[in-house]
Design a protein around this motif. Sequence first.
Motif, PDB file in Angstrom:
ATOM      1  N   GLY A 119       0.786  -1.226   0.000  1.00 26.51           N
ATOM      2  CA  GLY A 119       0.000   0.000   0.000  1.00 26.51           C
ATOM      3  C   GLY A 119       0.815   1.271   0.000  1.00 26.51           C
ATOM      4  O   GLY A 119       0.246   2.369  -0.043  1.00 26.51           O
ATOM      5  N   GLN A 120       2.154   1.156   0.025  1.00 29.48           N
ATOM      6  CA  GLN A 120       2.993   2.349   0.090  1.00 29.48           C
ATOM      7  C   GLN A 120       3.588   2.685  -1.280  1.00 29.48           C
ATOM      8  O   GLN A 120       4.042   1.802  -2.001  1.00 29.48           O
ATOM      9  CB  GLN A 120       4.143   2.133   1.084  1.00 29.48           C
ATOM     10  CG  GLN A 120       3.698   1.882   2.511  1.00 29.48           C
ATOM     11  CD  GLN A 120       2.920   3.053   3.095  1.00 29.48           C
ATOM     12  OE1 GLN A 120       3.360   4.190   3.033  1.00 29.48           O
ATOM     13  NE2 GLN A 120       1.756   2.757   3.647  1.00 29.48           N
ATOM     14  N   ASN A 121       3.592   3.970  -1.581  1.00 27.23           N
ATOM     15  CA  ASN A 121       4.256   4.449  -2.796  1.00 27.23           C
ATOM     16  C   ASN A 121       5.747   4.560  -2.492  1.00 27.23           C
ATOM     17  O   ASN A 121       6.153   5.321  -1.623  1.00 27.23           O
ATOM     18  CB  ASN A 121       3.680   5.808  -3.184  1.00 27.23           C
ATOM     19  CG  ASN A 121       4.332   6.402  -4.420  1.00 27.23           C
ATOM     20  OD1 ASN A 121       5.146   5.760  -5.073  1.00 27.23           O
ATOM     21  ND2 ASN A 121       3.990   7.642  -4.735  1.00 27.23           N
ATOM     22  N   ASP A 122       6.570   3.800  -3.187  1.00 22.36           N
ATOM     23  CA  ASP A 122       7.992   3.686  -2.851  1.00 22.36           C
ATOM     24  C   ASP A 122       8.826   3.739  -4.136  1.00 22.36           C
ATOM     25  O   ASP A 122       8.673   2.903  -5.023  1.00 22.36           O
ATOM     26  CB  ASP A 122       8.229   2.353  -2.120  1.00 22.36           C
ATOM     27  CG  ASP A 122       9.652   2.198  -1.613  1.00 22.36           C
ATOM     28  OD1 ASP A 122      10.567   2.852  -2.145  1.00 22.36           O
ATOM     29  OD2 ASP A 122       9.856   1.375  -0.696  1.00 22.36           O
ATOM     30  N   ASP A 123       9.714   4.737  -4.227  1.00 24.61           N
ATOM     31  CA  ASP A 123      10.545   4.893  -5.419  1.00 24.61           C
ATOM     32  C   ASP A 123      11.474   3.699  -5.635  1.00 24.61           C
ATOM     33  O   ASP A 123      11.770   3.335  -6.786  1.00 24.61           O
ATOM     34  CB  ASP A 123      11.390   6.165  -5.315  1.00 24.61           C
ATOM     35  CG  ASP A 123      10.546   7.430  -5.456  1.00 24.61           C
ATOM     36  OD1 ASP A 123       9.378   7.310  -5.861  1.00 24.61           O
ATOM     37  OD2 ASP A 123      11.050   8.525  -5.153  1.00 24.61           O
ATOM     38  N   VAL A 124      11.951   3.088  -4.551  1.00 26.38           N
ATOM     39  CA  VAL A 124      12.831   1.923  -4.674  1.00 26.38           C
ATOM     40  C   VAL A 124      12.075   0.756  -5.301  1.00 26.38           C
ATOM     41  O   VAL A 124      12.559   0.087  -6.220  1.00 26.38           O
ATOM     42  CB  VAL A 124      13.416   1.520  -3.302  1.00 26.38           C
ATOM     43  CG1 VAL A 124      14.204   0.218  -3.414  1.00 26.38           C
ATOM     44  CG2 VAL A 124      14.304   2.631  -2.757  1.00 26.38           C
ATOM     45  N   VAL A 125      10.875   0.525  -4.813  1.00 34.38           N
ATOM     46  CA  VAL A 125      10.032  -0.540  -5.374  1.00 34.38           C
ATOM     47  C   VAL A 125       9.740  -0.260  -6.850  1.00 34.38           C
ATOM     48  O   VAL A 125       9.698  -1.178  -7.682  1.00 34.38           O
ATOM     49  CB  VAL A 125       8.732  -0.684  -4.549  1.00 34.38           C
ATOM     50  CG1 VAL A 125       7.679  -1.479  -5.309  1.00 34.38           C
ATOM     51  CG2 VAL A 125       9.033  -1.370  -3.221  1.00 34.38           C
ATOM     52  N   GLY A 126       9.544   1.012  -7.183  1.00 34.17           N
ATOM     53  CA  GLY A 126       9.304   1.390  -8.578  1.00 34.17           C
ATOM     54  C   GLY A 126      10.456   0.993  -9.483  1.00 34.17           C
ATOM     55  O   GLY A 126      10.252   0.552 -10.617  1.00 34.17           O
ATOM     56  N   LYS A 127      11.695   1.127  -8.970  1.00 37.96           N
ATOM     57  CA  LYS A 127      12.873   0.745  -9.774  1.00 37.96           C
ATOM     58  C   LYS A 127      12.889  -0.755 -10.053  1.00 37.96           C
ATOM     59  O   LYS A 127      13.278  -1.197 -11.145  1.00 37.96           O
ATOM     60  CB  LYS A 127      14.152   1.154  -9.044  1.00 37.96           C
ATOM     61  CG  LYS A 127      14.380   2.670  -9.037  1.00 37.96           C
ATOM     62  CD  LYS A 127      15.590   3.043  -8.200  1.00 37.96           C
ATOM     63  CE  LYS A 127      15.738   4.567  -8.138  1.00 37.96           C
ATOM     64  NZ  LYS A 127      16.823   4.998  -7.241  1.00 37.96           N
TER      65      LYS A 127
END
Length: 348
Positions: A90-98
Amino acid sequence: MKKAENIIVGISIGDLNGIGSEVILKTFEDTRMLEFCTPVIFANVKILSFIKKNLNSEAALHGIDRIDQLVKGKINVLNVWKEGVDINFGQNDDVVGKYAIKSFVAATAALKEGLVDVLVTAPINKYNIQSEDFKFPGHTDYLDQELEGNALMFMIQDNLRVGLLTDHIPVTDVAKHLTEKLIIQKIETINKSLKQDFNITKPKIAVLGLNPHAGDNGVIGNEEEKIIRPTIKKLFDKGIFAFGPYSADGFFGSGQYEKYDAVIASYHDQGLIPFKTLSFGAGVNYTAGLNKIRTSPDHGTAYEIAGKGIADFNSFKEAVYLAIDIYNSRNEYEVLVKNPLKTKEKQL
């Protein structure tokens, strides 16, 4: 032609904090799915095992480090990276986006090289995927660059098919994008897709107007009379059965869309609001017009329900089915085009 279980379905993992992993696992928990294809999930087996445990999933994962190690009848997980990733549903995370993009880029490369037959993409977050190395609004724009052809967003649910003249651009910019060249390109792409991907010999395509009441003969905007209508006539004269422009407001509610093999809308919400209303969560986003096949579910990351085990996986499952169906249709179409007489004799 490949047997069903030999069709290799590449799957990009999407945003790990969203529902992508859940809908993938739920789809392939049913082992009958493995009779239709061999899935290869581009991710990391340890991370997917962690998510599986969190969701109490019974999917049996098979980790591999190279795609030539895949096993038919297994849910293969190709380790695109080795390191751990913190998962916070449920969290917006730039690392996960990568990592979502690492998965997607690797899966696309495998698709280009013919190591997988089709690609199904789980949802990404368009905000956290942006970086110096990836400056695309989403999946479709990257695929348009990497694969041959002209990408077109084509929403599919059984016989309901909705394409877009313009997709992810601001509404204020739509009118200036509607050129004769664009309209011809998009309608020709849909016409070809209906023939080679859906086995429709003489497709009929409805075109929606841009303005309310399709401009009312120029009273409410003139794009229909100056650009859209003359372009449709030009295409019709070339043998493409395009009709319109139709007023968008009552086109779907009246059931008029059922008379056509596809509908093409002027802009994103004009097409997707009625499509998603009618498709009841079973719709699929298909990227038509490319030399390779890519589908995805018609929903996003759904952070609000991620990790709770309540996500509806029907759209993702339908995306897998559609990718396989189109793969088979294209193979049949190629045989027909190359050997029309031989195919006819076989039918007789």
